[in-house]
Design an enzyme around this catalytic site. Structure first.
Site, PDB file in Angstrom:
ATOM      1  N   VAL A  46     -39.178  32.102 -91.197  1.00 57.78           N
ATOM      2  CA  VAL A  46     -39.571  33.400 -90.654  1.00 57.78           C
ATOM      3  C   VAL A  46     -38.712  34.451 -91.356  1.00 57.78           C
ATOM      4  O   VAL A  46     -37.513  34.540 -91.107  1.00 57.78           O
ATOM      5  CB  VAL A  46     -39.368  33.465 -89.124  1.00 57.78           C
ATOM      6  CG1 VAL A  46     -39.729  34.841 -88.586  1.00 57.78           C
ATOM      7  CG2 VAL A  46     -40.175  32.377 -88.422  1.00 57.78           C
ATOM      8  N   CYS A  56     -34.527  30.205 -91.922  1.00 59.49           N
ATOM      9  CA  CYS A  56     -35.074  29.072 -92.651  1.00 59.49           C
ATOM     10  C   CYS A  56     -35.850  28.179 -91.683  1.00 59.49           C
ATOM     11  O   CYS A  56     -35.624  28.209 -90.470  1.00 59.49           O
ATOM     12  CB  CYS A  56     -33.948  28.267 -93.293  1.00 59.49           C
ATOM     13  SG  CYS A  56     -33.035  29.152 -94.568  1.00 59.49           S
ATOM     14  N   GLU A  58     -35.549  25.093 -91.187  1.00 59.35           N
ATOM     15  CA  GLU A  58     -34.655  24.160 -90.511  1.00 59.35           C
ATOM     16  C   GLU A  58     -34.004  24.790 -89.280  1.00 59.35           C
ATOM     17  O   GLU A  58     -33.687  24.091 -88.315  1.00 59.35           O
ATOM     18  CB  GLU A  58     -33.584  23.651 -91.475  1.00 59.35           C
ATOM     19  CG  GLU A  58     -34.142  22.860 -92.650  1.00 59.35           C
ATOM     20  CD  GLU A  58     -34.571  23.720 -93.837  1.00 59.35           C
ATOM     21  OE1 GLU A  58     -34.759  23.152 -94.922  1.00 59.35           O
ATOM     22  OE2 GLU A  58     -34.721  24.957 -93.697  1.00 59.35           O
ATOM     23  N   CYS A  89     -31.534  24.423 -98.305  1.00 62.63           N
ATOM     24  CA  CYS A  89     -30.414  25.191 -98.856  1.00 62.63           C
ATOM     25  C   CYS A  89     -29.101  24.672 -98.266  1.00 62.63           C
ATOM     26  O   CYS A  89     -29.097  23.849 -97.347  1.00 62.63           O
ATOM     27  CB  CYS A  89     -30.604  26.682 -98.549  1.00 62.63           C
ATOM     28  SG  CYS A  89     -30.425  27.131 -96.809  1.00 62.63           S
ATOM     29  N   CYS A  92     -28.671  25.094 -94.499  1.00 66.30           N
ATOM     30  CA  CYS A  92     -29.514  24.184 -93.728  1.00 66.30           C
ATOM     31  C   CYS A  92     -29.043  22.737 -93.834  1.00 66.30           C
ATOM     32  O   CYS A  92     -29.205  21.957 -92.894  1.00 66.30           O
ATOM     33  CB  CYS A  92     -30.962  24.336 -94.149  1.00 66.30           C
ATOM     34  SG  CYS A  92     -31.615  25.934 -93.598  1.00 66.30           S
TER      35      CYS A  92
END
Length: 129
Positions: A46, A56, A58, A89, A92
């Site tokens: 989002v 993210c 996650e 990333c 995450c």
């Protein structure tokens, strides 16, 4: 890879990516995971006009984990809007470590790996003792 239906899990991640809000990057991301009690969870990215405060996929996944009863993530896959498996990333990877631990399995761009290989020498709750 184990007796987990990884392709089915990837399909759930692909479906989650269709719900992403990515008007700035046009890079939708979806994630799907299994929990130690058998639940299936999903998340999508989002974005926000203030780029740094975007979420993210996650992040949404971990929020769903706690919202629906907690537990530990056991198997996770992240995909882009084309359905390609992608790597989480760094931020995450830390979120996944915290909520899945070193044995959680992640389908990476180079195959399924335990988090202990994805994030070696990770910092976690035990380091705060």
């Amino acid at each position: 890879m184990s007796d987990v239906d990884w392709d089915g899990l990837r399909d759930r991640a692909v479906e989650a990516a269709t719900h992403a809000y990515a008007p700035y990057s046009n890079y939708p991301v979806g994630v799907a995971a299994l929990v130690d009690d058998g639940r299936l969870l999903q998340g999508c990215n989002v974005e926000n006009a203030a780029y740094g405060v975007g979420l993210c996929a996650e992040c949404g996944l971990v929020s769903q984990l706690h919202l629906t009863g907690g537990g530990r993530l056991t198997h996770v896959v992240c995909v882009n809007g084309k359905g390609d498996v992608i790597m989480p990333c760094g931020r995450c990877r830390q979120l996944l470590w915290e909520n899945g631990g070193p044995t959680m399995l992640l389908w990476t761009v180079s195959g399924v790996k335990p988090m202990s290989e994805v994030l070696p020498d990770a910092f976690g709750p035990d380091d705060l003792a």
